[in-house]
Design a protein around this motif. Sequence first.
Motif, PDB file in Angstrom:
ATOM      1  N   UNK A 164       0.836  -1.205   0.000  1.00 31.29           N
ATOM      2  CA  UNK A 164       0.000   0.000   0.000  1.00 31.29           C
ATOM      3  C   UNK A 164       0.868   1.252   0.000  1.00 31.29           C
ATOM      4  N   UNK A 165       0.197   2.413   0.160  1.00 28.99           N
ATOM      5  CA  UNK A 165       0.985   3.651   0.168  1.00 28.99           C
ATOM      6  C   UNK A 165       1.828   3.746   1.438  1.00 28.99           C
ATOM      7  N   UNK A 166       1.361   3.069   2.487  1.00 27.04           N
ATOM      8  CA  UNK A 166       2.126   3.062   3.733  1.00 27.04           C
ATOM      9  C   UNK A 166       2.299   1.632   4.206  1.00 27.04           C
ATOM     10  N   UNK A 167       3.476   1.332   4.734  1.00 25.98           N
ATOM     11  CA  UNK A 167       3.694   0.006   5.317  1.00 25.98           C
ATOM     12  C   UNK A 167       3.958   0.163   6.802  1.00 25.98           C
ATOM     13  N   UNK A 168       3.663  -0.886   7.556  1.00 24.14           N
ATOM     14  CA  UNK A 168       3.925  -0.854   9.001  1.00 24.14           C
ATOM     15  C   UNK A 168       4.331  -2.249   9.443  1.00 24.14           C
ATOM     16  N   UNK A 169       5.514  -2.335  10.017  1.00 25.10           N
ATOM     17  CA  UNK A 169       6.057  -3.636  10.408  1.00 25.10           C
ATOM     18  C   UNK A 169       6.411  -3.631  11.884  1.00 25.10           C
ATOM     19  N   UNK A 170       5.975  -4.673  12.578  1.00 21.36           N
ATOM     20  CA  UNK A 170       6.409  -4.893  13.950  1.00 21.36           C
ATOM     21  C   UNK A 170       7.546  -5.891  13.884  1.00 21.36           C
ATOM     22  N   UNK A 171       8.716  -5.479  14.349  1.00 21.69           N
ATOM     23  CA  UNK A 171       9.884  -6.363  14.249  1.00 21.69           C
ATOM     24  C   UNK A 171      10.494  -6.614  15.622  1.00 21.69           C
ATOM     25  N   UNK A 172      10.918  -7.860  15.816  1.00 19.00           N
ATOM     26  CA  UNK A 172      11.779  -8.170  16.956  1.00 19.00           C
ATOM     27  C   UNK A 172      13.097  -8.611  16.344  1.00 19.00           C
ATOM     28  N   UNK A 173      14.139  -7.825  16.579  1.00 24.48           N
ATOM     29  CA  UNK A 173      15.419  -8.132  15.932  1.00 24.48           C
ATOM     30  C   UNK A 173      16.527  -8.227  16.970  1.00 24.48           C
ATOM     31  N   UNK A 174      17.415  -9.142  16.737  1.00 22.06           N
ATOM     32  CA  UNK A 174      18.599  -9.221  17.605  1.00 22.06           C
ATOM     33  C   UNK A 174      19.709  -8.381  17.001  1.00 22.06           C
ATOM     34  N   UNK A 175      20.339  -7.568  17.845  1.00 20.45           N
ATOM     35  CA  UNK A 175      21.469  -6.748  17.397  1.00 20.45           C
ATOM     36  C   UNK A 175      22.741  -7.436  17.883  1.00 20.45           C
ATOM     37  N   UNK A 176      23.529  -7.904  16.953  1.00 24.32           N
ATOM     38  CA  UNK A 176      24.749  -8.637  17.339  1.00 24.32           C
ATOM     39  C   UNK A 176      25.885  -7.657  17.586  1.00 24.32           C
ATOM     40  N   UNK A 177      26.549  -7.863  18.718  1.00 23.13           N
ATOM     41  CA  UNK A 177      27.659  -6.989  19.109  1.00 23.13           C
ATOM     42  C   UNK A 177      28.745  -7.862  19.716  1.00 23.13           C
ATOM     43  N   UNK A 178      30.019  -7.498  19.491  1.00 26.22           N
ATOM     44  CA  UNK A 178      31.070  -8.294  20.157  1.00 26.22           C
ATOM     45  C   UNK A 178      30.966  -8.104  21.666  1.00 26.22           C
ATOM     46  N   UNK A 179      31.249  -9.156  22.404  1.00 24.04           N
ATOM     47  CA  UNK A 179      31.209  -9.048  23.864  1.00 24.04           C
ATOM     48  C   UNK A 179      32.439  -8.306  24.352  1.00 24.04           C
ATOM     49  N   UNK A 180      32.268  -7.444  25.346  1.00 27.10           N
ATOM     50  CA  UNK A 180      33.433  -6.795  25.944  1.00 27.10           C
ATOM     51  C   UNK A 180      33.948  -7.721  27.041  1.00 27.10           C
ATOM     52  N   UNK A 181      35.222  -7.602  27.412  1.00 31.88           N
ATOM     53  CA  UNK A 181      35.731  -8.460  28.488  1.00 31.88           C
ATOM     54  C   UNK A 181      34.927  -8.267  29.762  1.00 31.88           C
ATOM     55  N   UNK A 182      34.432  -7.011  30.007  1.00 30.93           N
ATOM     56  CA  UNK A 182      33.684  -6.770  31.246  1.00 30.93           C
ATOM     57  C   UNK A 182      32.414  -7.610  31.289  1.00 30.93           C
ATOM     58  N   UNK A 183      31.810  -7.806  30.134  1.00 33.21           N
ATOM     59  CA  UNK A 183      30.584  -8.625  30.122  1.00 33.21           C
ATOM     60  C   UNK A 183      30.973 -10.098  30.238  1.00 33.21           C
ATOM     61  N   UNK A 184      32.082 -10.420  29.536  1.00 30.25           N
ATOM     62  CA  UNK A 184      32.714 -11.724  29.699  1.00 30.25           C
ATOM     63  C   UNK A 184      31.848 -12.928  29.430  1.00 30.25           C
ATOM     64  N   UNK A 185      32.406 -14.113  29.691  1.00 30.91           N
ATOM     65  CA  UNK A 185      31.692 -15.372  29.531  1.00 30.91           C
ATOM     66  C   UNK A 185      30.723 -15.509  30.701  1.00 30.91           C
ATOM     67  N   UNK A 186      29.701 -16.323  30.722  1.00 30.79           N
ATOM     68  CA  UNK A 186      29.290 -17.158  29.608  1.00 30.79           C
ATOM     69  C   UNK A 186      28.595 -16.328  28.524  1.00 30.79           C
ATOM     70  N   UNK A 187      28.674 -16.835  27.313  1.00 31.97           N
ATOM     71  CA  UNK A 187      28.127 -16.091  26.192  1.00 31.97           C
ATOM     72  C   UNK A 187      26.606 -15.946  26.323  1.00 31.97           C
ATOM     73  N   UNK A 188      26.129 -14.739  26.092  1.00 35.31           N
ATOM     74  CA  UNK A 188      24.684 -14.515  26.182  1.00 35.31           C
ATOM     75  C   UNK A 188      24.167 -14.254  24.777  1.00 35.31           C
ATOM     76  N   UNK A 189      22.852 -14.540  24.541  1.00 38.64           N
ATOM     77  CA  UNK A 189      22.327 -14.201  23.214  1.00 38.64           C
ATOM     78  C   UNK A 189      22.349 -12.690  23.026  1.00 38.64           C
ATOM     79  N   UNK A 190      22.453 -12.263  21.773  1.00 41.22           N
ATOM     80  CA  UNK A 190      22.461 -10.828  21.481  1.00 41.22           C
ATOM     81  C   UNK A 190      21.143 -10.222  21.955  1.00 41.22           C
ATOM     82  N   UNK A 191      21.177  -8.929  22.323  1.00 38.85           N
ATOM     83  CA  UNK A 191      19.966  -8.256  22.803  1.00 38.85           C
ATOM     84  C   UNK A 191      18.914  -8.211  21.702  1.00 38.85           C
TER      85      UNK A 191
END
Length: 482
Positions: free
Chosen positions: A57-84
């Motif tokens: 249509x002339x306008x679209x609207x999307x609801x999205x849930x997206x993971x943003x991948x980022x390298x882990x900093x040492x401060x956050x450290x292991x264990x690995x967590x899923x991206x936010x």
Amino acid sequence: MSEAVTRSSLSTPPGLLASLEPLLRDWLPRQRWFAGKGRPVTGFSMVAATALLPPGGTRGLYHLLVRAHQPLTPARGAPEQPADCYQLLIGEREALPPRLAPALIGHVTGGPLAGRTVYDALYDPRPCELLLEALRTGARIGALRFERDSGTEIRSGLVPRLITSEQSNSSVVYGDTFILKLLRRVVPGVNPDLELPRALAREGCDRVPAPTAWMRAELSGEPYVLGVLQPFVQGAADGWDLALRGLAKGEDFAAAARALGRATAEVHTALARALPTVTLGHTQVRQQVEGMLERLDAAAQAVPTLRPYAPALRSAFDALAELAAEGSTWTAQRVHGDLHLGQCLRSPSGQWWLIDFEGEPSKPLAERRMPQPPVRDVAGMLRSFDYAAHSAEHPAPGWAEACRAAYCTGYAEAGGADPRTDPVLLRAYETDKAIYEVVYEARHRPDWLPVPMAAIRRLAADAPPAPPSTPVFPPSPRRPRP
Ligand SMILES: Nc1ncnc2c1ncn2[C@@H]1O[C@H](COP(=O)(O)OP(=O)(O)O)[C@@H](O)[C@H]1O
Ligand SMILES: O=P(O)(O)O[C@H]1O[C@H](CO)[C@@H](O[C@H]2O[C@H](CO)[C@@H](O)[C@H](O)[C@H]2O)[C@H](O)[C@H]1O
């Protein structure tokens, strides 16, 4: 990642995320509510995509849930967590009218939306109306579930406006009747921002607006709370603005602080009735203290100016562990978890309301839902009076101290234990909060860092005498001592 991507029956165009990715990479980290500040976003993956308006249509609207991948900093450290995982409401048009300029995400150059302009659709009334209508009618759209409390009427046609204040999430006010908070960083599980106000409403506690409707999703078998609609407290001012206004005019705030102390105690009493409480003995206090020590070490890693104070701050935690080792016990219960002046609203009638039961947004959900000594909230409020005094244009000697004392008095008057009778416990929780604030400010508002750092210096200077020769907890090899 084995995560199943959910698509709605109004299916989103294939390649949608790929076409948005270059724009989101730039736009997302600039949002106040973006939790991963300081680390580049290296990519995105789709968790769920729902078209809320028919594509094409002339306008679209999307609801999205997206993971943003980022390298882990040492401060956050292991264990690995899923991206936010972030909740986005993306609008799509040929061009944006000037009133939507602040909502701009960018112009798409390739893929299914090539040539279109995409924007944060929460700035746009029509998509917001659509969300309210879905909540009103209890709609199910793709993976999205809109549910409501059948006892409250939701009128249709209420005019939406996005709140533009600095927030961890995004909120839309509907005709000064309701406010919808859309959670931005979403995590699976029971969300205290819905759980606690609903429990308090069941208890008949009228210090907290009762949720009217909520938005959820069930993804890969896990529940997510995406948003909560609640009554809007009309004409209310938040405690932070009131305190700063009072400070600017040289007005006393002690009476307001005392009433706030009473309101806090009432909420604590209702929470203790509504949800389980536990006794914290030596082992549990030891766990609490371990958590505090770990947060201190992580904070000192992340914020170098904190390092010289770490040994003195540590002694506040060791002193609490010592009391527990000597046999002291405390009661823990569900608490607000991130109480400060900005979470308190005063209506024109003078009533205080507490809002935003999400807890400290950076902590894992399981930790935020754990019973805690109620002094955690008290410590948060006491820190907040100190913040206000430091943010005043003119020095206000004694202002914070008077508010802190009045708040504790009010808290005890309404049935809470006077926090001043347990100084070791209070100091440990206030220290923990100030350390959290140092990290929060370093990450989000570096100009504000001197405010919690002033408290850190005070707390370190007042620290109990040097720790005993045999530490209550021997230093753990995982915990580097700066
Ligand atoms: N029920 C309400 N009535 C009036 N204003 C509200 C209400 N709930 C929230 N607000 C306003 O919205 C702001 C953000 O709400 P909050 O729940 O603290 O969101 P966040 O978690 O994003 O910080 C508050 O500071 C307050 O000004
Ligand atoms: O309200 P939020 O859930 O987003 O809480 C976060 O942001 C707060 C700031 O907006 C932050 O609070 C700190 O600053 C306040 C003044 O702006 C002050 O009153 C608080 O005492 C201080 O902690 C909060 O810590 C953070 O979690």
